[in-house]
Design a protein around this motif. Sequence first.
Motif, short mmCIF file in Angstrom:
data_model
loop_
_atom_site.label_atom_id
_atom_site.label_comp_id
_atom_site.label_asym_id
_atom_site.label_seq_id
_atom_site.Cartn_x
_atom_site.Cartn_y
_atom_site.Cartn_z
N MET A 27 0.84 -1.19 0.00
CA MET A 27 0.00 0.00 0.00
C MET A 27 0.88 1.24 0.00
O MET A 27 2.05 1.19 0.35
CB MET A 27 -0.89 0.02 1.26
CG MET A 27 -1.79 -1.18 1.43
SD MET A 27 -3.13 -1.33 0.23
CE MET A 27 -4.28 -0.06 0.77
N ALA A 67 -13.04 -5.29 -5.05
CA ALA A 67 -13.78 -4.82 -6.22
C ALA A 67 -13.80 -3.29 -6.30
O ALA A 67 -13.81 -2.71 -7.40
CB ALA A 67 -15.21 -5.36 -6.17
N ALA A 72 -12.35 1.63 -9.20
CA ALA A 72 -11.78 2.99 -9.12
C ALA A 72 -10.55 3.14 -10.01
O ALA A 72 -10.38 4.15 -10.70
CB ALA A 72 -11.41 3.32 -7.67
N GLU A 73 -9.70 2.14 -9.99
CA GLU A 73 -8.41 2.27 -10.69
C GLU A 73 -8.48 1.73 -12.13
O GLU A 73 -7.50 1.81 -12.86
CB GLU A 73 -7.31 1.53 -9.92
CG GLU A 73 -7.16 1.96 -8.46
CD GLU A 73 -6.14 3.10 -8.27
OE1 GLU A 73 -5.42 3.41 -9.22
OE2 GLU A 73 -6.10 3.65 -7.17
N VAL A 102 -12.17 -9.82 -4.70
CA VAL A 102 -13.07 -10.01 -3.56
C VAL A 102 -14.25 -9.06 -3.75
O VAL A 102 -14.06 -7.85 -3.92
CB VAL A 102 -12.35 -9.74 -2.22
CG1 VAL A 102 -13.31 -9.93 -1.05
CG2 VAL A 102 -11.14 -10.65 -2.07
N ALA A 151 -20.17 -12.11 4.40
CA ALA A 151 -18.98 -11.35 4.03
C ALA A 151 -17.92 -12.39 3.69
O ALA A 151 -17.99 -13.53 4.17
CB ALA A 151 -18.50 -10.47 5.19
N VAL A 152 -16.96 -12.02 2.86
CA VAL A 152 -15.91 -12.98 2.51
C VAL A 152 -15.01 -13.16 3.74
O VAL A 152 -14.55 -12.18 4.34
CB VAL A 152 -15.11 -12.49 1.29
CG1 VAL A 152 -13.90 -13.39 1.04
CG2 VAL A 152 -16.01 -12.46 0.06
N PRO A 175 -8.41 -0.22 0.85
CA PRO A 175 -8.51 -0.09 2.30
C PRO A 175 -9.57 -0.99 2.94
O PRO A 175 -9.37 -1.50 4.05
CB PRO A 175 -8.87 1.39 2.48
CG PRO A 175 -8.28 2.06 1.27
CD PRO A 175 -8.45 1.09 0.14
N HIS A 176 -10.68 -1.19 2.27
CA HIS A 176 -11.73 -2.05 2.85
C HIS A 176 -11.24 -3.50 2.88
O HIS A 176 -11.35 -4.18 3.90
CB HIS A 176 -13.01 -1.92 2.00
CG HIS A 176 -14.16 -2.71 2.52
ND1 HIS A 176 -15.20 -2.15 3.23
CD2 HIS A 176 -14.45 -4.03 2.42
CE1 HIS A 176 -16.07 -3.11 3.55
NE2 HIS A 176 -15.63 -4.25 3.07
N1 LIG Z 1 -3.14 3.77 -1.16
C1 LIG Z 1 -3.18 2.55 -1.66
O1 LIG Z 1 -2.18 1.81 -1.60
C2 LIG Z 1 -4.43 2.05 -2.32
C3 LIG Z 1 -4.48 0.73 -2.77
C4 LIG Z 1 -5.64 0.29 -3.40
C5 LIG Z 1 -6.71 1.15 -3.55
N2 LIG Z 1 -6.63 2.42 -3.11
C6 LIG Z 1 -7.78 3.34 -3.27
O2 LIG Z 1 -8.80 2.91 -2.42
C7 LIG Z 1 -10.05 3.32 -2.96
C8 LIG Z 1 -11.04 2.17 -2.92
O3 LIG Z 1 -11.27 1.86 -1.56
P1 LIG Z 1 -12.16 0.64 -1.11
O4 LIG Z 1 -11.97 0.47 0.34
O5 LIG Z 1 -13.54 0.79 -1.67
O6 LIG Z 1 -11.42 -0.53 -1.91
P2 LIG Z 1 -11.51 -2.10 -1.91
O7 LIG Z 1 -11.20 -2.65 -0.59
O8 LIG Z 1 -10.68 -2.51 -3.06
O9 LIG Z 1 -13.00 -2.40 -2.33
C9 LIG Z 1 -14.06 -2.51 -1.43
C10 LIG Z 1 -14.99 -3.54 -1.99
O10 LIG Z 1 -14.32 -4.82 -2.03
C11 LIG Z 1 -15.22 -5.82 -1.69
N3 LIG Z 1 -14.82 -6.39 -0.41
C12 LIG Z 1 -13.74 -6.08 0.34
N4 LIG Z 1 -13.70 -6.87 1.41
C13 LIG Z 1 -14.76 -7.69 1.33
C14 LIG Z 1 -15.25 -8.75 2.16
N5 LIG Z 1 -14.63 -9.13 3.28
N6 LIG Z 1 -16.39 -9.39 1.77
C15 LIG Z 1 -17.01 -9.03 0.64
N7 LIG Z 1 -16.59 -8.04 -0.18
C16 LIG Z 1 -15.48 -7.39 0.19
C17 LIG Z 1 -16.58 -5.16 -1.67
O11 LIG Z 1 -16.95 -5.20 -3.03
P3 LIG Z 1 -18.41 -4.91 -3.64
O12 LIG Z 1 -18.60 -3.45 -3.53
O13 LIG Z 1 -18.28 -5.37 -5.06
O14 LIG Z 1 -19.38 -5.69 -2.89
C18 LIG Z 1 -16.23 -3.78 -1.19
O15 LIG Z 1 -17.21 -2.81 -1.46
C19 LIG Z 1 -9.80 3.80 -4.37
O16 LIG Z 1 -9.83 5.21 -4.32
C20 LIG Z 1 -8.38 3.32 -4.65
O17 LIG Z 1 -7.73 4.21 -5.51
C21 LIG Z 1 -5.52 2.89 -2.49
#
Ligand SMILES: NC(=O)c1ccc[n+]([C@@H]2O[C@H](COP(=O)([O-])OP(=O)(O)OC[C@H]3O[C@@H](n4cnc5c(N)ncnc54)[C@H](OP(=O)(O)O)[C@@H]3O)[C@@H](O)[C@H]2O)c1
Length: 233
Positions: A27, A67, A72-73, A102, A151-152, A175-176
């Motif tokens: 990250m 996802a 986003a990217e 995921v 949830a996964v 981050p999620h």
């Molecule tokens: N700074 C860094 O190193 C870095 C790295 C990567 C991304 N980012 C940024 O982070 C932002 C996106 O953040 P985000 O938190 O939304 O990203 P994320 O974690 O990639 O996506 C969140 C989505 O992933 C799925 N998910 C994650 N964990 C899950 C679980 N345990 N069970 C079921 N589904 C799960 C869900 O998908 P569904 O919505 O499809 O259900 C959830 O809405 C973007 O702006 C990106 O540019 C930053």
Amino acid sequence: MRPFSEAELLAAYAVADRTRPHLRANMIASIDGAATHQGLSGGLNNPADKQVFDLLRRLADVVLVGAGTLRAEGYGGLRVDEEDVAWRRAHGLPDHPVLAIVSSRLALEPSSPLFTEAPRRPLLFTHEQSPQRQRAALGEVADVVVCGHDAVDPAGVVAELVVRGMPQMLCEGGPHLLGTLAGVLDELCLTVSPLLEGGGAVRILRDAPLAHQPMRLAGVLRAEDMLFLRYLS
Ligand SMILES: NC(=O)c1ccc[n+]([C@@H]2O[C@H](COP(=O)([O-])OP(=O)(O)OC[C@H]3O[C@@H](n4cnc5c(N)ncnc54)[C@H](OP(=O)(O)O)[C@@H]3O)[C@@H](O)[C@H]2O)c1
């Protein structure tokens, strides 16, 4: 211009025993902890970070991505470059790592380049409550693994990847997903980008079920003002 030599990065990041399961996340954050600039991580990085990012992909059997980050990217098919392919072949690895997605909602298009341009069939981790129709549609273009009730389940993801012969696991966020995986993480590679971002950007960990988890500093690299930290659980 490449700030690091290949040998320097391999010495810093290659694991001693590739058969031993290892979940690593990579990250980037600004000095004040922002994980994004204007909604994307791209505004925080530079060529040195790209070099580390690519090297970590080279070393991975599988790349796990949430996802939200894919959307986003705008990820396409997961493919490493020719130099990385050559290194992987020389080390008995398939040309490219597998992309493991995921998702809960499964709001992904089967016609997306993520799937159609993937050199290896992606994996898609979801749970029992995810939409059945979308699951069936995505099952045409990816191996769908149901793992968890609503949830996964992170431990289930790790176990499944190990069973499938992919013990070197790299999570690229977001981050999620990282919050979900925090309890089973072996290593966090964190790039500290020399920026004060301000604003309301998310941190690298969101909604983590646990807090205050200690980690051990295992390595530091520097490229001008950018720091590359390796922390082990
Ligand atoms: N700074 C860094 O190193 C870095 C790295 C990567 C991304 N980012 C940024 O982070 C932002 C996106 O953040 P985000 O938190 O939304 O990203 P994320 O974690 O990639 O996506 C969140 C989505 O992933 C799925 N998910 C994650 N964990 C899950 C679980 N345990 N069970 C079921 N589904 C799960 C869900 O998908 P569904 O919505 O499809 O259900 C959830 O809405 C973007 O702006 C990106 O540019 C930053």
